[in-house]
Design an enzyme around this catalytic site. Structure first.
Site, mmCIF file in Angstrom:
data_model
loop_
_atom_site.group_PDB
_atom_site.id
_atom_site.type_symbol
_atom_site.label_atom_id
_atom_site.label_comp_id
_atom_site.label_asym_id
_atom_site.label_seq_id
_atom_site.Cartn_x
_atom_site.Cartn_y
_atom_site.Cartn_z
ATOM 1 N N HIS A 236 32.728 41.976 36.625
ATOM 2 C CA HIS A 236 34.113 42.336 36.928
ATOM 3 C C HIS A 236 34.898 42.622 35.651
ATOM 4 O O HIS A 236 35.543 43.682 35.518
ATOM 5 C CB HIS A 236 34.771 41.190 37.705
ATOM 6 C CG HIS A 236 36.182 41.441 38.107
ATOM 7 N ND1 HIS A 236 36.530 41.814 39.388
ATOM 8 C CD2 HIS A 236 37.354 41.375 37.410
ATOM 9 C CE1 HIS A 236 37.844 41.971 39.448
ATOM 10 N NE2 HIS A 236 38.366 41.708 38.257
ATOM 11 N N GLU A 237 34.848 41.688 34.701
ATOM 12 C CA GLU A 237 35.637 41.846 33.475
ATOM 13 C C GLU A 237 35.078 42.936 32.577
ATOM 14 O O GLU A 237 35.841 43.698 31.963
ATOM 15 C CB GLU A 237 35.712 40.513 32.725
ATOM 16 C CG GLU A 237 36.440 39.405 33.470
ATOM 17 C CD GLU A 237 37.873 39.780 33.835
ATOM 18 O OE1 GLU A 237 38.498 40.580 33.106
ATOM 19 O OE2 GLU A 237 38.365 39.290 34.866
ATOM 20 N N HIS B 170 36.323 46.359 33.703
ATOM 21 C CA HIS B 170 37.688 46.647 33.238
ATOM 22 C C HIS B 170 37.669 47.177 31.803
ATOM 23 O O HIS B 170 38.292 48.193 31.475
ATOM 24 C CB HIS B 170 38.553 45.380 33.270
ATOM 25 C CG HIS B 170 38.982 44.941 34.627
ATOM 26 N ND1 HIS B 170 39.468 45.808 35.581
ATOM 27 C CD2 HIS B 170 39.029 43.698 35.188
ATOM 28 C CE1 HIS B 170 39.790 45.124 36.673
ATOM 29 N NE2 HIS B 170 39.526 43.850 36.456
#
Length: 227
Positions: free
Chosen positions: A22-23, A26
């Site tokens: 997820h990170e 980004h």
């Protein structure tokens, strides 16, 4: 203690993969769109230790909802800040949906092949089931339309300028509202997340495989799944 160790053994690897993916998503999308902040801070890595938030990880293990350290993004560095913010914010939940789908596909395959060696496959199946579950939770949870959640930032990018400015003012205390719901009113959060989560699990895992999982004694012992 035995139940907790079982939870950790099943949840730790899929949970770390979910928050790391997820990170990292980004940061990678921000980097491609002009902002190298995450790159300069060493956050464009698959090393989960760079992304773990201790309190968020503890909540993940205890109640199945948690978070990582947000990847730093300087939106003013993006080539088109208003438009690109949408893609940067959406990248995390989209990655979680892809990971959830991958876990679901592998789980279906192990279910089809499981007749010859079920005892060997059960721990793997439980990890894949949790992988599908936690990635769906993170995708749905992060798309709540409250800044600084990803959904809130997507909304800021999509709304007309005046409405976007009003919503952006929520960001300074939005996380407190989310924590308030998570810690004190988890049932309300469950009513918001529950329906799309259950539909997603049925779609990705399938009702037949979900029924099989319920028959595994360790599955009920874990007490982390909503079905």
């Amino acid at each position: 203690m035995e139940d907790f160790l079982l939870k950790v053994s099943i949840m730790l690897v899929p949970g770390l993969m979910a928050i790391t993916g997820h990170e990292l998503a980004h940061g990678l999308v921000a980097f491609r769109l002009g902002d190298d902040t995450a790159y300069r801070m060493g956050r464009l890595t698959l090393n989960p230790l760079k992304h773990i938030d201790v309190f968020g990880m503890l909540l993940l293990l205890l109640i199945g909802i948690g978070w990582a350290k947000p990847v730093p993004v300087n939106f003013t560095n993006l080539r088109n800040p208003r438009r690109d913010m949408i893609w940067v914010a959406a990248a995390g939940p989209i990655t979680n949906l892809i990971l959830a789908s991958g876990c679901g596909i592998l789980l279906r395959l192990t279910y089809q092949w499981g007749g010859s060696m079920p005892a060997v496959l059960v721990p793997v199946q439980l990890m894949l089931a949790f992988g599908a579950f936690i990635n769906l939770v993170l995708a749905i949870f992060n798309m709540l339309p409250i800044p600084p959640m990803d959904g809130g930032r997507v909304m800021i990018g999509l709304l007309p300028a005046r409405a976007a400015m009003l919503l952006s003012k929520v960001e300074s205390y939005g996380m407190f509202l989310i924590l308030f719901l998570v810690v004190l009113f988890p049932s309300i959060l469950g009513q918001i997340i529950g329906p799309p989560l259950y539909w997603g699990l049925e779609t990705i895992i399938g009702t037949e495989v979900m029924g099989y999982l319920r028959s595994i004694p360790a599955f009920a012992q874990l007490r982390i799944f909503p079905f």
